[in-house]
Design an enzyme around this catalytic site. Structure first.
Site, mmCIF file in Angstrom:
data_model
loop_
_atom_site.group_PDB
_atom_site.id
_atom_site.type_symbol
_atom_site.label_atom_id
_atom_site.label_comp_id
_atom_site.label_asym_id
_atom_site.label_seq_id
_atom_site.Cartn_x
_atom_site.Cartn_y
_atom_site.Cartn_z
ATOM 1 N N ARG A 25 9.076 4.811 -0.874
ATOM 2 C CA ARG A 25 8.293 3.730 -0.272
ATOM 3 C C ARG A 25 9.201 2.577 0.168
ATOM 4 O O ARG A 25 8.853 1.406 0.024
ATOM 5 C CB ARG A 25 7.226 3.216 -1.250
ATOM 6 C CG ARG A 25 6.268 4.277 -1.748
ATOM 7 C CD ARG A 25 5.423 4.878 -0.607
ATOM 8 N NE ARG A 25 4.508 5.868 -1.147
ATOM 9 C CZ ARG A 25 4.799 7.159 -1.287
ATOM 10 N NH1 ARG A 25 5.977 7.617 -0.893
ATOM 11 N NH2 ARG A 25 3.919 7.999 -1.780
ATOM 12 N N SER B 195 -3.897 3.213 -1.548
ATOM 13 C CA SER B 195 -3.249 2.949 -2.836
ATOM 14 C C SER B 195 -2.597 1.568 -2.806
ATOM 15 O O SER B 195 -1.733 1.312 -1.967
ATOM 16 C CB SER B 195 -2.203 4.025 -3.128
ATOM 17 O OG SER B 195 -2.811 5.293 -3.232
ATOM 18 N N GLU C 126 2.048 -1.768 -3.119
ATOM 19 C CA GLU C 126 2.533 -1.038 -1.941
ATOM 20 C C GLU C 126 2.390 -1.876 -0.677
ATOM 21 O O GLU C 126 3.317 -1.959 0.116
ATOM 22 C CB GLU C 126 1.780 0.296 -1.785
ATOM 23 C CG GLU C 126 2.488 1.461 -2.418
ATOM 24 C CD GLU C 126 1.956 2.801 -1.922
ATOM 25 O OE1 GLU C 126 1.695 2.941 -0.713
ATOM 26 O OE2 GLU C 126 1.807 3.701 -2.752
#
Length: 350
Positions: free
Chosen positions: A172, A245, A342
């Site tokens: 990520r 998410s 995130e």
């Protein structure tokens, strides 16, 4: 008030952003810059109203929490072209503009007989955003299939072509996330195989394929299985504001993982990104702390998936952020594990 160069770019003052973020929170851009032709970027950025101002690039607004009004200028890419620029015996190079809908590209590639992106089906967002987070799901990540990222380097004021190594992809993560004010992604080229070994590591995908009766599954079957799973687990942002998410799965040293498992024997652990590292399930940690399905006012955690922060109606970005901080703090207190978001948080510090 707006200014424009016909068909190339448009600048709008005091633009509302509620429709441009999937949490559906109210925020206002001092200036909104729509880029229709990426080659016009240097001219557009030199416009006196925004020259030297901070820039926030919004794709579909699916990976951002607007906890306040963004400073400076918000930029949206409207180039939505997809082209197969090279055919080879076992793969093809596909180029997609930054404004292309990500799921649309996944389905287009499958229709062309190309594979690789099927595990990433139905992830919200645009092509221009996908390298920033190095989006991933169900054992796959987009960096595995990126050939070149085309970007405008604000430092050198030049258009550049960046290899995966130059993009510094991680879990990520990427150079685009590490240096958010330097690069503006205008297009991405993908190296997509005609055939490749399907990623069926997740039992949920195998179970869904069995439910579908897909005994000899192909890439399109895997994509459909992923779509089915995501539609069951994740709320539709058009119905319930969310950004998918919200928390990353924590990556921890193996020693810390072992210590946690000694105290919490049922804690699920997955392989990390590097040797000597493990990955925890943020959803499991949050659910164990009792947050799944909870809400305060219109800010809450989804009843279906503990990773998903949701706006039940009129929560502000600041209220959603405050709720998410409570969730993370309870996990830290119980497990000594720090959760990180995130999405990019704008207008406040995490």
């Amino acid at each position: 008030m707006s200014a424009a160069s016909p068909l190339r770019w448009q600048l709008t003052e005091h633009a509302p952003l509620r429709a441009l973020n999937t949490f559906h929170v109210d925020a206002t851009a001092r200036w909104l810059l729509n880029i229709h032709a990426p080659e016009a970027l240097p001219d557009a950025l030199a416009a006196p109203q925004i020259a030297g101002q901070p820039l926030l690039v919004l794709g579909s607004g699916s990976n951002v929490l607007l906890a306040g009004d963004p400073p400076g200028c918000v930029l949206c890419f409207d180039n939505r072209d997809i082209t197969i620029i090279a055919h080879h015996a076992d793969h093809a190079i596909v180029r997609a503009g930054a404004g292309v809908n990500w799921h649309g590209l996944v389905m287009y590639s499958l229709q062309q007989g190309l594979s690789g992106l099927e595990n990433l089906a139905l992830i919200p967002g645009t092509v221009g955003a996908c390298p920033i987070q190095n989006i991933g799901a169900y054992g796959a990540q987009v960096s595995d299939f990126i050939h070149v990222v085309e970007a405008y380097d604000r430092g050198s004021q030049q258009f550049v072509r960046m290899t995966p190594a130059e993009c510094a992809f991680g879990y990520r993560d990427s150079v685009f996330k590490q240096q958010p004010d330097r690069y503006l992604i205008v297009a991405v080229e993908f190296n997509l195989p005609l055939l490749h070994e399907l990623r069926l590591d997740y039992a949920g995908i195998r179970d869904e394929l069995a439910r579908m009766g897909a005994e000899l599954a192909g890439a399109a079957d895997v994509a459909q299985a992923v779509i089915n799973i995501r539609q069951r687990k994740l709320p539709d942002p058009e119905v319930l504001g969310n950004a998918g998410s919200f928390f990353k799965n924590p990556l921890l040293p193996s020693e810390q993982i072992a210590a946690l498992q000694a105290s919490f024997a049922d804690m699920p652990v997955f392989p990390g990104e590097q040797p000597g590292q493990g990955k925890l399930s943020a959803a499991w940690l949050i659910e164990q702390c009792g947050w799944k399905g909870k809400r305060e006012g219109d800010a809450g955690i989804s009843e279906a998936h503990a990773l998903v922060l949701v706006n039940h109606g009129s929560a502000s970005g600041a209220q959603l952020l405050a709720f998410a901080r409570q969730v993370a703090e309870s996990v830290r207190e119980r497990y000594s594990v720090i959760l990180e978001p995130e999405p990019r948080v704008i207008g406040a510090h995490w």
